[in-house]
Scaffold this motif. Sequence first.
Motif, short mmCIF file in Angstrom:
data_model
loop_
_atom_site.label_atom_id
_atom_site.label_comp_id
_atom_site.label_asym_id
_atom_site.label_seq_id
_atom_site.Cartn_x
_atom_site.Cartn_y
_atom_site.Cartn_z
N LEU A 122 0.82 -1.21 0.00
CA LEU A 122 0.00 0.00 0.00
C LEU A 122 0.86 1.26 0.00
N THR A 123 2.08 1.14 0.48
CA THR A 123 3.02 2.26 0.50
C THR A 123 4.42 1.72 0.27
N ARG A 124 5.22 2.47 -0.43
CA ARG A 124 6.57 2.00 -0.73
C ARG A 124 7.56 2.31 0.39
N GLN A 125 7.33 3.42 1.09
CA GLN A 125 8.18 3.79 2.21
C GLN A 125 7.30 4.24 3.37
N ILE A 126 7.86 4.18 4.57
CA ILE A 126 7.13 4.63 5.75
C ILE A 126 8.01 5.59 6.55
N GLY A 127 7.34 6.40 7.36
CA GLY A 127 8.09 7.35 8.17
C GLY A 127 7.23 7.98 9.24
N ILE A 128 7.74 9.04 9.80
CA ILE A 128 7.11 9.70 10.94
C ILE A 128 7.06 11.20 10.71
N SER A 129 6.26 11.89 11.48
CA SER A 129 6.14 13.34 11.39
C SER A 129 5.88 13.90 12.78
N ASN A 130 6.55 14.98 13.09
CA ASN A 130 6.38 15.65 14.39
C ASN A 130 6.81 14.77 15.57
N PHE A 131 7.76 13.88 15.35
CA PHE A 131 8.29 13.05 16.42
C PHE A 131 9.53 13.73 17.02
N ASN A 132 9.61 13.73 18.35
CA ASN A 132 10.81 14.22 19.00
C ASN A 132 11.82 13.09 19.13
N ILE A 133 12.90 13.30 19.87
CA ILE A 133 13.92 12.26 19.99
C ILE A 133 13.37 11.02 20.68
N ALA A 134 12.62 11.22 21.77
CA ALA A 134 12.12 10.07 22.53
C ALA A 134 11.17 9.22 21.70
N THR A 135 10.23 9.85 21.00
CA THR A 135 9.27 9.06 20.21
C THR A 135 9.94 8.49 18.96
N THR A 136 10.95 9.18 18.44
CA THR A 136 11.70 8.60 17.32
C THR A 136 12.44 7.35 17.78
N ARG A 137 13.00 7.38 18.98
CA ARG A 137 13.66 6.19 19.52
C ARG A 137 12.67 5.02 19.62
N GLN A 138 11.44 5.32 20.03
CA GLN A 138 10.42 4.26 20.11
C GLN A 138 10.11 3.70 18.73
N ALA A 139 10.03 4.58 17.75
CA ALA A 139 9.76 4.13 16.37
C ALA A 139 10.90 3.25 15.86
N ILE A 140 12.13 3.66 16.15
CA ILE A 140 13.29 2.87 15.75
C ILE A 140 13.26 1.50 16.42
N THR A 165 17.57 17.46 14.81
CA THR A 165 18.14 17.15 13.49
C THR A 165 19.50 16.47 13.62
N GLY A 166 20.25 16.84 14.65
CA GLY A 166 21.53 16.16 14.89
C GLY A 166 21.32 14.70 15.22
N PHE A 167 20.32 14.42 16.04
CA PHE A 167 20.01 13.03 16.38
C PHE A 167 19.57 12.26 15.14
N LEU A 168 18.71 12.85 14.34
CA LEU A 168 18.23 12.18 13.12
C LEU A 168 19.39 11.91 12.17
N ARG A 169 20.30 12.85 12.08
CA ARG A 169 21.47 12.65 11.21
C ARG A 169 22.30 11.45 11.72
N GLU A 170 22.49 11.37 13.01
CA GLU A 170 23.23 10.25 13.59
C GLU A 170 22.56 8.92 13.28
#
Length: 267
Positions: A122-140, A165-170
Motif C-alpha cells: 500500500l506504501t513504498r516507504q514509511i516514516g514519521i512526522s512531528n516526532f521528538n527524539i524520545a518518540t523517534t527512539r520508540q519508532a526505531i 536534526t543532529g540526532f536524526l542525522r546520527e
Amino acid sequence: MSIPSFGIGTFRLQGQVVIDSVRNALELGYRAIDTAQIYDNEAEISQAVAESGVARDELFLTTKIWVDNCARDKLIPSLKDSLAKLHTDYVDLTLIHWPAPAHGIPVEEVMHELAEAREQGLTRQIGISNFNIATTRQAIAAVGRDAIATNQIELSPYLQGRKLTGFLREQGIHVTSYMTLAYGKILKDPVINRVARSHDATPAQVALAWALQLGYSVIPSSTRRENLASNLLARQLRLTDEDMALIATLERGGREVSLDGLAPDWD
C-alpha cells in the motif's frame, strides 16, 4: 529509495484552490506532492494529477495517517481509503502524522501496523512526522531505523531544531522540513532580506536554499503560480558559509505548530 528534495505542500488548501495549486506545480515541473488525511484534499489532488496528464510513475505521493486512524484496526483501512481518494494503488510514502502521546496508542503498535501496510504494497516507504527524539527512539525500536524514511518536522530559520536534526542525522533518518517560511514571517526578516539582495534572490528562495543546503527536503505551498515557479529556483541558489552563519543566528524557538494532546515534549 530516496525522498525528493523539493515538493509541493498542500496544508490548508482545499477545493478548487488545491486543484489549481497542484496542477500549476506539476506544469512547472514539481513531481512530489505532500498531503495528509486531515487536510481533506486527497480527492482534489487526484483530480489535479489527472488534469495535469503527468503519469503516476513520475510522481512521488506522500500522505499522513491521522491520529484517529492509528489504532490497529483502523490504520490500514484508512490508508486504503486514502488510496481510493487519490486514485492510486499505492503511495510512495506514508507517515504517522503525530505521535499523539495523549491519544493512548503506543508508538510501537502504530509503527508495526505501518510496516504491515508497506508489506501489503500500500506504501513504498514509511516514516514519521512531528516526532521528538524520545518518540523517534520508540519508532526505531519498533521497526528499525533503516525502515524510517524521514521525520517530517517544522523547521525554519526561526526554529532550527539542532538537537533533533543532529540526532536524526546520527540515526541516518532523512529530515523533511515543513513551515520553512514560518507562515511568511521569514519573508520580512532583515537578515534574510540582506542575504537575498546579495544573491539577487527572494527571501523565500533564501530560506528554502538554507534548508536544502543543510540536507533537508522542503515542501512549500503557494496558491500563486509565480511563487511556485520562484520557489523552485531555490534549488539553484548556493548560499555562502557567511550566509549560513548569519542565518544560524536567527534561531529563536519560533514554533508555529504545536497541537495540544498531539505534540510530544519538544527537544
